[in-house]
Design a protein around this motif. Structure first.
Motif, PDB file in Angstrom:
ATOM      1  N   PHE A 107      33.898  51.937  36.840  1.00  0.00           N
ATOM      2  CA  PHE A 107      34.036  50.518  36.477  1.00  0.00           C
ATOM      3  C   PHE A 107      35.491  50.083  36.328  1.00  0.00           C
ATOM      4  CE2 PHE A 107      29.792  51.755  34.984  1.00  0.00           C
ATOM      5  CZ  PHE A 107      29.015  50.767  35.571  1.00  0.00           C
ATOM      6  N   LEU A 108      36.444  50.937  36.704  1.00  0.00           N
ATOM      7  CA  LEU A 108      37.857  50.548  36.524  1.00  0.00           C
ATOM      8  C   LEU A 108      38.182  49.340  37.392  1.00  0.00           C
ATOM      9  CD1 LEU A 108      39.857  51.306  39.146  1.00  0.00           C
ATOM     10  CD2 LEU A 108      39.453  53.590  38.336  1.00  0.00           C
ATOM     11  N   GLU A 128      41.455  47.380  39.331  1.00  0.00           N
ATOM     12  CA  GLU A 128      42.811  47.684  39.781  1.00  0.00           C
ATOM     13  C   GLU A 128      43.823  46.900  38.958  1.00  0.00           C
ATOM     14  OE1 GLU A 128      43.198  47.556  44.071  1.00  0.00           O
ATOM     15  OE2 GLU A 128      41.213  48.457  44.244  1.00  0.00           O
ATOM     16  N   LYS A 145      25.745  49.476  38.683  1.00  0.00           N
ATOM     17  CA  LYS A 145      27.099  49.237  39.213  1.00  0.00           C
ATOM     18  C   LYS A 145      27.113  47.951  40.055  1.00  0.00           C
ATOM     19  CE  LYS A 145      31.189  49.463  40.636  1.00  0.00           C
ATOM     20  NZ  LYS A 145      32.334  49.169  39.798  1.00  0.00           N
ATOM     21  N   ASN A 167      29.072  44.195  38.972  1.00  0.00           N
ATOM     22  CA  ASN A 167      30.008  43.449  39.820  1.00  0.00           C
ATOM     23  C   ASN A 167      29.446  42.086  40.204  1.00  0.00           C
ATOM     24  OD1 ASN A 167      32.143  45.137  39.736  1.00  0.00           O
ATOM     25  ND2 ASN A 167      31.897  45.979  41.789  1.00  0.00           N
ATOM     26  N   PHE A 216      36.579  36.533  32.396  1.00  0.00           N
ATOM     27  CA  PHE A 216      36.108  36.225  33.756  1.00  0.00           C
ATOM     28  C   PHE A 216      35.699  34.764  33.934  1.00  0.00           C
ATOM     29  CE2 PHE A 216      36.264  39.639  36.814  1.00  0.00           C
ATOM     30  CZ  PHE A 216      36.885  40.593  36.028  1.00  0.00           C
ATOM     31  N   GLN A 275      38.429  32.626  34.431  1.00  0.00           N
ATOM     32  CA  GLN A 275      39.721  32.109  34.874  1.00  0.00           C
ATOM     33  C   GLN A 275      39.554  31.549  36.299  1.00  0.00           C
ATOM     34  OE1 GLN A 275      42.723  31.682  33.542  1.00  0.00           O
ATOM     35  NE2 GLN A 275      43.840  31.265  35.420  1.00  0.00           N
ATOM     36  N   SER A 315      40.303  30.224  40.005  1.00  0.00           N
ATOM     37  CA  SER A 315      41.269  30.778  40.969  1.00  0.00           C
ATOM     38  C   SER A 315      40.967  30.238  42.351  1.00  0.00           C
ATOM     39  CB  SER A 315      41.178  32.302  40.981  1.00  0.00           C
ATOM     40  OG  SER A 315      39.906  32.692  41.442  1.00  0.00           O
ATOM     41  N   GLY A 320      39.007  38.180  45.257  1.00  0.00           N
ATOM     42  CA  GLY A 320      39.217  39.080  46.388  1.00  0.00           C
ATOM     43  C   GLY A 320      39.012  40.502  45.917  1.00  0.00           C
ATOM     44  N   CYS A 338      35.808  45.153  46.238  1.00  0.00           N
ATOM     45  CA  CYS A 338      34.498  45.438  45.645  1.00  0.00           C
ATOM     46  C   CYS A 338      33.543  44.250  45.552  1.00  0.00           C
ATOM     47  CB  CYS A 338      34.687  46.021  44.255  1.00  0.00           C
ATOM     48  SG  CYS A 338      35.509  47.617  44.300  1.00  0.00           S
ATOM     49  N   PHE A 347      45.526  40.846  45.958  1.00  0.00           N
ATOM     50  CA  PHE A 347      44.319  40.105  45.530  1.00  0.00           C
ATOM     51  C   PHE A 347      44.319  39.797  44.040  1.00  0.00           C
ATOM     52  CE2 PHE A 347      41.197  42.773  43.251  1.00  0.00           C
ATOM     53  CZ  PHE A 347      41.747  44.038  43.389  1.00  0.00           C
ATOM     54  N   LYS A 348      45.208  40.457  43.297  1.00  0.00           N
ATOM     55  CA  LYS A 348      45.425  40.152  41.884  1.00  0.00           C
ATOM     56  C   LYS A 348      46.765  40.776  41.505  1.00  0.00           C
ATOM     57  CE  LYS A 348      43.172  42.809  38.809  1.00  0.00           C
ATOM     58  NZ  LYS A 348      42.190  43.666  38.121  1.00  0.00           N
ATOM     59  N   ARG A 388      46.392  29.827  40.998  1.00  0.00           N
ATOM     60  CA  ARG A 388      46.073  30.747  39.897  1.00  0.00           C
ATOM     61  C   ARG A 388      46.259  30.116  38.531  1.00  0.00           C
ATOM     62  NH1 ARG A 388      43.371  35.429  41.385  1.00  0.00           N
ATOM     63  NH2 ARG A 388      44.026  35.961  43.468  1.00  0.00           N
TER      64      ARG A 388
HETATM   65  O1  LIG Z   1      38.458  35.251  35.591  1.00  0.00           O
HETATM   66  C1  LIG Z   1      38.698  35.797  36.676  1.00  0.00           C
HETATM   67  C2  LIG Z   1      38.678  37.193  36.873  1.00  0.00           C
HETATM   68  C3  LIG Z   1      38.948  37.704  38.140  1.00  0.00           C
HETATM   69  N1  LIG Z   1      39.247  36.879  39.168  1.00  0.00           N
HETATM   70  C4  LIG Z   1      39.515  37.438  40.505  1.00  0.00           C
HETATM   71  O2  LIG Z   1      38.453  38.313  40.847  1.00  0.00           O
HETATM   72  C5  LIG Z   1      38.917  39.386  41.673  1.00  0.00           C
HETATM   73  C6  LIG Z   1      38.511  40.729  41.094  1.00  0.00           C
HETATM   74  O3  LIG Z   1      39.232  40.942  39.883  1.00  0.00           O
HETATM   75  P1  LIG Z   1      38.958  42.211  38.941  1.00  0.00           P
HETATM   76  O4  LIG Z   1      37.522  42.317  38.679  1.00  0.00           O
HETATM   77  O5  LIG Z   1      39.853  42.096  37.779  1.00  0.00           O
HETATM   78  O6  LIG Z   1      39.505  43.418  39.854  1.00  0.00           O
HETATM   79  P2  LIG Z   1      38.787  44.587  40.683  1.00  0.00           P
HETATM   80  O7  LIG Z   1      39.776  45.677  40.764  1.00  0.00           O
HETATM   81  O8  LIG Z   1      38.205  44.037  41.926  1.00  0.00           O
HETATM   82  O9  LIG Z   1      37.610  45.114  39.724  1.00  0.00           O
HETATM   83  C7  LIG Z   1      36.239  44.781  39.906  1.00  0.00           C
HETATM   84  O10 LIG Z   1      35.664  45.611  40.901  1.00  0.00           O
HETATM   85  C8  LIG Z   1      35.768  47.030  40.598  1.00  0.00           C
HETATM   86  C9  LIG Z   1      35.240  47.758  41.803  1.00  0.00           C
HETATM   87  O11 LIG Z   1      33.863  47.883  41.821  1.00  0.00           O
HETATM   88  C10 LIG Z   1      34.989  47.308  39.328  1.00  0.00           C
HETATM   89  O12 LIG Z   1      35.044  48.689  39.037  1.00  0.00           O
HETATM   90  C11 LIG Z   1      35.567  46.479  38.190  1.00  0.00           C
HETATM   91  O13 LIG Z   1      34.814  46.698  37.000  1.00  0.00           O
HETATM   92  C12 LIG Z   1      35.534  45.009  38.571  1.00  0.00           C
HETATM   93  O14 LIG Z   1      36.168  44.222  37.558  1.00  0.00           O
HETATM   94  C13 LIG Z   1      40.448  39.196  41.757  1.00  0.00           C
HETATM   95  O15 LIG Z   1      40.775  38.541  42.961  1.00  0.00           O
HETATM   96  C14 LIG Z   1      40.770  38.315  40.561  1.00  0.00           C
HETATM   97  O16 LIG Z   1      41.924  37.543  40.743  1.00  0.00           O
HETATM   98  C15 LIG Z   1      39.275  35.507  38.992  1.00  0.00           C
HETATM   99  O17 LIG Z   1      39.546  34.749  39.917  1.00  0.00           O
HETATM  100  N2  LIG Z   1      39.005  35.004  37.736  1.00  0.00           N
END
Ligand SMILES: O=c1ccn([C@@H]2O[C@H](COP(=O)(O)OP(=O)(O)O[C@H]3O[C@H](CO)[C@@H](O)[C@H](O)[C@H]3O)[C@@H](O)[C@H]2O)c(=O)[nH]1
Ligand SMILES: NC(=O)c1ccc[n+]([C@@H]2O[C@H](COP(=O)([O-])OP(=O)(O)OC[C@H]3O[C@@H](n4cnc5c(N)ncnc54)[C@H](O)[C@@H]3O)[C@@H](O)[C@H]2O)c1
Length: 479
Positions: A164-165, A167, A222, A226, A267, A269, A271, A275, A278, A340-341, A447
């Motif tokens: 669940f990490l 990036e 899982k 997501n 979650f 926020q 945008s 991206g 996952c 992507f972030k 953003r």
């Molecule tokens: O409020 C929010 C939160 C996230 N994002 C966007 O959503 C995408 C995914 O962000 P985030 O979830 O933080 O990063 P990932 O590394 O893709 O992590 C997700 O995907 C992983 C792969 O499965 C899982 O393990 C994590 O729990 C899950 O958070 C990015 O483009 C963020 O900018 C938004 O636009 N608004």
């Protein structure tokens, strides 16, 4: 269990998940021997240097603490498979691009290849753990491949332990996870295998946060986690469009709604779209599963989360063109941020790519600055996901410049687009940037990252996701 080690672990797949996850296990369990293996020599060579193949805050220090002590990176998979007690499969499972289920189903070919490799080599019993994100019931396929190849006295237990990490925060997520999930067969041997893996995590994670379930709940949880997270982003993004039409402010709405404990703050926020490797892949995987089991209304429900994300990205490109007098042909447009972030160099499915693709179709001159993304990675992903190939179309190399200095990237530009929320973007001298730009100087904040009031005072024409336009809606924001 053998020699000086309490346990020997092999992880097949040295990517964004395998590398950091195993580095943390090695750090927290010095008596466990951890090997991260991969078929890519280039990837393994990089893990053995101080220029790791992925950028993740805190990762290098963590790797250096254990590398050569109880953490090793190797391509000698035959040897390591045979020696390991526990084998994690942490390989990529991308969306299928051709054949049955193309564009939706997850391709589990790499997982199957790992299972076949283990079956061929193993001369002692193993616990095989799916770490990759897979369609529910994949463990059944892995178990059947292993069982079909069982030799006398060699048995396999297959578990699911999804990761669940996120990036950019991988190291803190791994050190303090909300939960660790381990699914396995509810048989005496299956439960014993679950306990072996649970014990490793229990070295640093409280038992109450280590959940054990049956295999199918673990695999499906899982995908569901997501899907729920992405659904929240699409939900708030859908509201951002309504805000722009009505003069409401999406940040105020996000705050007001998120303060309800039942909904929660995270979650929400807004945008330019989500991206990463996952969210889209895993929702498509869920959609495909629903369709496979004849649950079309469930499939349609989840597909809408992706459609809303596509709408948000398209809306942003259209806003740029329409605000700039319906043409960007020949205009210099600066893209700040391509990952992507923030805090990652990963560009898989990055929304910035779709905006660049759309602007290229309008013949804009694009200058990209990102502190972590290389030009090579940008083109590779653009080709893989959008079919835009700069090698077969050299014109593209002239139309997309990658800059190493943000001020150079912005000089002479007609517009700036904020595509990633890098902290350094807040620290720039925007007066200096404005002075060197063409006028009117447009800034599109995808953003909600910058101080729009201060930028407007400098003279920028600011457009931001879900924010009221002060000209169209006077009195909706503090002047
Ligand atoms: O409020 C929010 C939160 C996230 N994002 C966007 O959503 C995408 C995914 O962000 P985030 O979830 O933080 O990063 P990932 O590394 O893709 O992590 C997700 O995907 C992983 C792969 O499965 C899982 O393990 C994590 O729990 C899950 O958070 C990015 O483009 C963020 O900018 C938004 O636009 N608004
Ligand atoms: N990236 C994330 O943040 C994240 C988070 C949670 C879960 N996941 C899931 O974890 C899995 C891995 O994701 P990733 O981002 O680490 O992928 P990745 O592409 O970064 O790494 C996968 C690695 O597996 C290697 N590999 C492929 N086939 C192999 C084989 N047969 N034997 C040995 N190595 C092999 C590849 O060479 C590559 O280095 C995916 O299923 C993904 O959905 C990813």
């Amino acid at each position: 269990m053998s020699d000086q080690w309490d346990l020997k672990i092999l992880c097949m797949g040295a990517g964004y998940v395998g590398g950091p996850t195993m580095a943390v296990i090695a750090k927290m369990c010095p008596k466990v021997r951890v090997v991260v293996g991969d078929i890519s020599q280039k990837q393994i060579d990089a893990w053995n240097t101080d220029v790791l193949p992925i950028y993740e805050p805190g990762l290098l220090d963590c790797v250096k603490e254990s590398r050569g002590r109880n953490l090793f990176f190797s391509t000698d998979l035959d040897k390591e498979i045979d020696e390991a007690d526990v084998i994690f499969i942490s390989v990529n499972t991308p969306t299928k691009t051709q054949g049955i289920g193309a564009g939706a189903a997850a391709n589990i070919k790499n997982c199957e290849l790992c299972a076949r490799h283990i079956a061929k080599i193993a001369t002692s019993s193993k616990i095989v753990v799916e770490k990759s994100t897979v369609p529910v019931r994949t463990a059944e396929a892995i178990a059947r491949i292993l069982a079909a190849n069982e030799k006398s006295d060699v048995t396999f237990q297959v578990l699911s332990n999804p990761e669940f990490l996120a990036e950019g925060t991988a190291m803190t997520d791994l050190m303090n996870p909300d939960r660790v999930l381990i699914g396995g067969p509810q048989t005496p041997a299956g439960l014993a295998a679950i306990e072996t893996v649970a014990k490793v995590y229990a070295t640093w994670i409280p038992r109450a946060q280590i959940l054990t379930t049956n295999l199918w709940s673990s695999e499906l949880s899982k995908l569901v986690a997501n899907a729920f997270l992405a659904q929240r982003v699409s939900s708030i993004n859908s509201i951002s469009a309504l805000c722009e039409a009505t003069g409401a402010d999406v940040s105020e709405i996000s705050r007001a709604v998120g303060m309800d404990d039942r909904i929660g703050k995270r979650f929400l926020q807004p945008s330019v779209g989500f991206g990463g490797s996952c969210f889209q892949k895993d929702i498509l995987n869920l959609v495909y599963l629903c369709e496979t089991y004849g649950l079309q209304p469930c499939a349609d429900y989840w597909r809408q989360v992706i459609q809303m994300n596509d709408f948000q990205k398209k809306r942003f490109s259209e806003k740029i063109v329409s605000s700039m007098f319906n043409t960007v042909t020949g205009k210099k447009i600066t893209v700040l941020g391509y990952a992507f972030k923030a805090d990652t160099g990963d560009v898989r499915e990055t929304p910035a790519m779709f905006i660049v693709r759309d602007l290229l179709q309008e013949n804009a001159k694009i200058h990209v600055y990102d502190p972590q993304v290389t030009r090579e990675e940008m083109w590779l992903e653009m080709n893989y996901t959008c079919g835009v190939n700069h090698e077969t179309n050299p014109r593209l190399d002239e139309h997309v410049v990658t800059a190493t200095d943000p001020y150079e990237a912005c000089k002479g530009s007609h517009a700036i687009c904020i595509m990633t929320e890098w902290a350094e973007f807040k620290t720039y001298d925007y007066q200096k940037i404005y002075d060197a730009m063409e006028k009117p100087a447009f800034l599109f904040d995808g953003r909600l990252h910058l101080d729009h009031k201060a930028l407007r005072e400098i003279g920028f024409e600011v457009h931001a996701i879900g924010k009221p336009d002060p000209v169209k809606f006077p009195g909706s924001t503090i002047a």
